[in-house]
Write a protein that holds these residues in place. Structure first.
Motif, PDB file in Angstrom:
ATOM      1  N   SER A   2       0.821  -1.208   0.000  1.00 17.52           N
ATOM      2  CA  SER A   2       0.000   0.000   0.000  1.00 17.52           C
ATOM      3  C   SER A   2       0.852   1.254   0.000  1.00 17.52           C
ATOM      4  CB  SER A   2      -0.867   0.018   1.263  1.00 17.52           C
ATOM      5  OG  SER A   2      -1.401  -1.254   1.505  1.00 17.52           O
ATOM      6  N   LEU A   3       0.190   2.356  -0.356  1.00 17.44           N
ATOM      7  CA  LEU A   3       0.783   3.665  -0.145  1.00 17.44           C
ATOM      8  C   LEU A   3       0.253   4.136   1.216  1.00 17.44           C
ATOM      9  CD1 LEU A   3       2.528   5.712  -1.780  1.00 17.44           C
ATOM     10  CD2 LEU A   3       0.390   6.929  -2.211  1.00 17.44           C
ATOM     11  N   VAL A   4       1.170   4.337   2.135  1.00 17.77           N
ATOM     12  CA  VAL A   4       0.748   4.526   3.530  1.00 17.77           C
ATOM     13  C   VAL A   4       1.191   5.890   4.059  1.00 17.77           C
ATOM     14  CG1 VAL A   4       0.922   3.584   5.881  1.00 17.77           C
ATOM     15  CG2 VAL A   4       0.961   2.041   3.923  1.00 17.77           C
ATOM     16  N   LEU A   5       0.293   6.531   4.756  1.00 21.99           N
ATOM     17  CA  LEU A   5       0.650   7.724   5.523  1.00 21.99           C
ATOM     18  C   LEU A   5       0.773   7.305   6.981  1.00 21.99           C
ATOM     19  CD1 LEU A   5       0.991  10.751   6.101  1.00 21.99           C
ATOM     20  CD2 LEU A   5      -1.502  10.963   6.064  1.00 21.99           C
ATOM     21  N   THR A   6       1.989   7.398   7.504  1.00 20.12           N
ATOM     22  CA  THR A   6       2.216   7.030   8.900  1.00 20.12           C
ATOM     23  C   THR A   6       2.342   8.314   9.717  1.00 20.12           C
ATOM     24  OG1 THR A   6       3.416   5.090   8.139  1.00 20.12           O
ATOM     25  CG2 THR A   6       3.665   5.661  10.449  1.00 20.12           C
ATOM     26  N   VAL A   7       1.553   8.381  10.760  1.00 19.48           N
ATOM     27  CA  VAL A   7       1.494   9.598  11.556  1.00 19.48           C
ATOM     28  C   VAL A   7       2.034   9.310  12.957  1.00 19.48           C
ATOM     29  CG1 VAL A   7      -0.041  11.416  12.424  1.00 19.48           C
ATOM     30  CG2 VAL A   7      -0.590  10.248  10.275  1.00 19.48           C
ATOM     31  N   ASP A   8       2.985  10.113  13.377  1.00 22.93           N
ATOM     32  CA  ASP A   8       3.448  10.060  14.770  1.00 22.93           C
ATOM     33  C   ASP A   8       2.340  10.713  15.598  1.00 22.93           C
ATOM     34  OD1 ASP A   8       4.509  10.665  17.261  1.00 22.93           O
ATOM     35  OD2 ASP A   8       6.516  11.095  16.483  1.00 22.93           O
ATOM     36  N   GLY A   9       1.483   9.849  16.154  1.00 23.60           N
ATOM     37  CA  GLY A   9       0.240  10.321  16.751  1.00 23.60           C
ATOM     38  C   GLY A   9       0.440  11.331  17.869  1.00 23.60           C
ATOM     39  N   GLU A  10       1.391  11.037  18.752  1.00 21.65           N
ATOM     40  CA  GLU A  10       1.574  11.920  19.899  1.00 21.65           C
ATOM     41  C   GLU A  10       1.999  13.313  19.438  1.00 21.65           C
ATOM     42  OE1 GLU A  10       3.280   9.763  23.167  1.00 21.65           O
ATOM     43  OE2 GLU A  10       4.261  11.637  23.831  1.00 21.65           O
ATOM     44  N   ARG A  11       2.946  13.319  18.494  1.00 22.16           N
ATOM     45  CA  ARG A  11       3.446  14.598  17.984  1.00 22.16           C
ATOM     46  C   ARG A  11       2.350  15.353  17.214  1.00 22.16           C
ATOM     47  NH1 ARG A  11       9.084  15.380  14.573  1.00 22.16           N
ATOM     48  NH2 ARG A  11       8.556  17.438  13.767  1.00 22.16           N
ATOM     49  N   TRP A  12       1.580  14.620  16.408  1.00 17.23           N
ATOM     50  CA  TRP A  12       0.521  15.245  15.613  1.00 17.23           C
ATOM     51  C   TRP A  12      -0.566  15.826  16.522  1.00 17.23           C
ATOM     52  CZ3 TRP A  12      -4.474  13.108  13.453  1.00 17.23           C
ATOM     53  CH2 TRP A  12      -4.974  13.892  12.415  1.00 17.23           C
ATOM     54  N   ARG A  13      -0.996  15.030  17.495  1.00 16.73           N
ATOM     55  CA  ARG A  13      -2.047  15.511  18.407  1.00 16.73           C
ATOM     56  C   ARG A  13      -1.556  16.717  19.207  1.00 16.73           C
ATOM     57  NH1 ARG A  13      -2.919   9.815  18.534  1.00 16.73           N
ATOM     58  NH2 ARG A  13      -1.474   9.596  20.269  1.00 16.73           N
ATOM     59  N   GLY A  14      -0.271  16.694  19.571  1.00 14.58           N
ATOM     60  CA  GLY A  14       0.302  17.837  20.283  1.00 14.58           C
ATOM     61  C   GLY A  14       0.254  19.095  19.421  1.00 14.58           C
ATOM     62  N   HIS A  15       0.559  18.914  18.139  1.00 16.84           N
ATOM     63  CA  HIS A  15       0.506  20.051  17.218  1.00 16.84           C
ATOM     64  C   HIS A  15      -0.930  20.567  17.076  1.00 16.84           C
ATOM     65  CE1 HIS A  15       1.022  22.503  13.640  1.00 16.84           C
ATOM     66  NE2 HIS A  15       0.054  21.828  13.089  1.00 16.84           N
ATOM     67  N   LEU A  16      -1.888  19.657  16.938  1.00 18.76           N
ATOM     68  CA  LEU A  16      -3.291  20.083  16.796  1.00 18.76           C
ATOM     69  C   LEU A  16      -3.723  20.889  18.018  1.00 18.76           C
ATOM     70  CD1 LEU A  16      -5.053  16.850  15.395  1.00 18.76           C
ATOM     71  CD2 LEU A  16      -3.986  18.721  14.127  1.00 18.76           C
ATOM     72  N   ARG A  17      -3.346  20.390  19.199  1.00 17.68           N
ATOM     73  CA  ARG A  17      -3.712  21.111  20.428  1.00 17.68           C
ATOM     74  C   ARG A  17      -3.076  22.494  20.450  1.00 17.68           C
ATOM     75  NH1 ARG A  17      -3.597  16.011  23.315  1.00 17.68           N
ATOM     76  NH2 ARG A  17      -1.350  16.261  23.492  1.00 17.68           N
ATOM     77  N   SER A  18      -1.806  22.591  20.031  1.00 13.35           N
ATOM     78  CA  SER A  18      -1.137  23.888  20.126  1.00 13.35           C
ATOM     79  C   SER A  18      -1.734  24.885  19.126  1.00 13.35           C
ATOM     80  CB  SER A  18       0.380  23.754  19.960  1.00 13.35           C
ATOM     81  OG  SER A  18       0.688  23.446  18.628  1.00 13.35           O
ATOM     82  N   VAL A  19      -2.130  24.408  17.930  1.00 14.81           N
ATOM     83  CA  VAL A  19      -2.771  25.320  16.974  1.00 14.81           C
ATOM     84  C   VAL A  19      -4.121  25.781  17.523  1.00 14.81           C
ATOM     85  CG1 VAL A  19      -3.754  25.546  14.646  1.00 14.81           C
ATOM     86  CG2 VAL A  19      -1.576  24.359  14.967  1.00 14.81           C
TER      87      VAL A  19
END
Ligand SMILES: *Cc1c(COP(=O)(O)O)cnc(C)c1O
Length: 361
Positions: A2-19
């Motif tokens: 597959s073509l996969v998007l792997t997300v570092d969840g902790e880092r991504w969620r931290g970014h969403l919270r900060s925005v």
């Protein structure tokens, strides 16, 4: 596979919270391919922000057709960015959604028609910006205000929407001019008269705007900076599906190319259906340059173009244009040859890529 998007969840969620913390009144935007994540996943994330008290009372979608993807995953209000028109998908919305729906109205006749059809409709009035995409000119905004005051005093007007171009220098002088139009329009009193829904302002510009117009509520609609603002949390990968050794002159591909020299043909996941496309041809394409590359044995001279796939940090060449779900790469002799099953990096435009999977850790 597959073509996969792997997300570092902790880092991504931290970014969403900060925005969300830095942007009070945030309206997350989920549209199109969901910025690579899918719209449904972004709707759930917006609910997750709302559950923590980090704004998210309203989610914006691009079109009426996208509403079913978010309606059951997010419980708040739904702003539709494409302006309402008296035809098509706007008229086919599930009536149960109506109380949560905020329409965008960008033409005077549409305002009358919308209120004639649904006097309880909630809406924002879009004021045209230098983008010149949709929106009422200043004079029309004044006419809309008069129409609401005189004929529809109970209409559920929720504010003025401004869609600004992507930043080239500061937006502030344009926004000041547009807000002067809003103030001058004498919109019907109520929260709508002092609410502006804006896009593409920096955190600094938003702060300056709030300071200059303290009576106004500013609602920033943000997509890219929210979902894709921390690229380091995101990795796009393809899988090596096959490896073939070729000698110079061996035939391969749909278009029966011949290998210009010894090496390997790699078949990797990811093709046109995923949004994988041809990159710009490598370097100079003048005859003289081509002759020079040819003399050096350069592969671009034989018609190979750069692919978005990279191996060992080096961008690789397509052996032929991408197929629907796979691509063929040419790896010249001497490069390390990956194994079937190995994952390789792909440079993608997230807003145009359809991943087979999104894996959030
Ligand atoms: C897409 C869109 C946005 C969000 O744009 P980003 O660049 O992804 O933040 C905001 N407003 C409108 C009207 C849009 O269409």
């Amino acid at each position: 596979m597959s073509l996969v998007l792997t997300v570092d969840g902790e880092r991504w969620r931290g970014h969403l919270r900060s925005v969300a913390e830095a942007n009070p009144g945030l309206v997350p935007v989920a549209k199109g391919n969901g910025y690579g994540f899918t719209i449904g996943r972004l709707a759930r994330r917006t609910q997750w922000l709302a559950d923590q008290g980090l704004g998210g009372d309203t989610l914006a979608v691009g079109t009426y057709d996208e509403l079913p993807q978010v309606a059951d995953r997010f419980g708040g209000d739904l702003l539709v960015l494409t302006p309402w028109r008296p035809f098509g998908a706007a008229l086919e919305v599930d009536p149960r959604l109506s109380p949560r729906l905020v329409h965008t109205v960008s033409r005077l006749p549409d305002l009358e028609e919308l209120l004639a059809r649904d006097p309880g409709a909630r809406f924002v009035l879009e004021h045209v910006t230098s983008m010149l995409r949709h929106g009422l000119a200043a004079r029309e905004l004044w006419a809309a205000a008069a129409l609401l005051t005189d004929r529809h005093p109970r209409a559920r007007f929720e504010g003025v929407a401004l869609h600004l171009p992507l930043a080239q220098g500061s937006h502030l002088s344009e926004v000041h001019r547009l807000l002067n139009d809003v103030v001058g329009a004498e919109l019907p009193p109520g929260p709508g008269a002092t609410t502006v829904w804006v896009s593409h302002l920096t955190t600094e510009e938003l702060a300056q705007l709030r300071a200059a117009y303290p009576d106004f509520t500013v609602r920033p609609r943000i997509g890219t900076q929210l979902w894709l603002g921390d690229r380091g949390a995101l990795r796009a990968t393809a899988t090596v599906l096959d490896v073939h050794t070729v000698e110079r002159g061996d035939v391969f591909g749909y278009r029966t190319h011949t290998a210009p020299k010894a090496g390997h043909i790699l078949v990797v996941s990811g093709g046109t259906a995923h949004g994988i496309g041809l990159e710009a041809p490598t370097g100079d394409t003048s005859l003289k340059a081509r002759a020079a590359t040819l003399a050096r044995g350069g592969l671009d001279a034989v018609g190979f173009v750069r692919s978005p796939f990279s191996i060992d940090g080096k961008q690789r060449l397509f052996a032929e244009p991408p197929h629907m779900q796979a691509s063929m790469l040419f790896l010249p002799h001497g490069s390390r040859v990956p194994e079937v099953g190995d994952r390789i990096d792909v440079r993608v435009r997230f807003t145009t890529t359809a991943f087979d999977r999104v894996v959030v850790s």
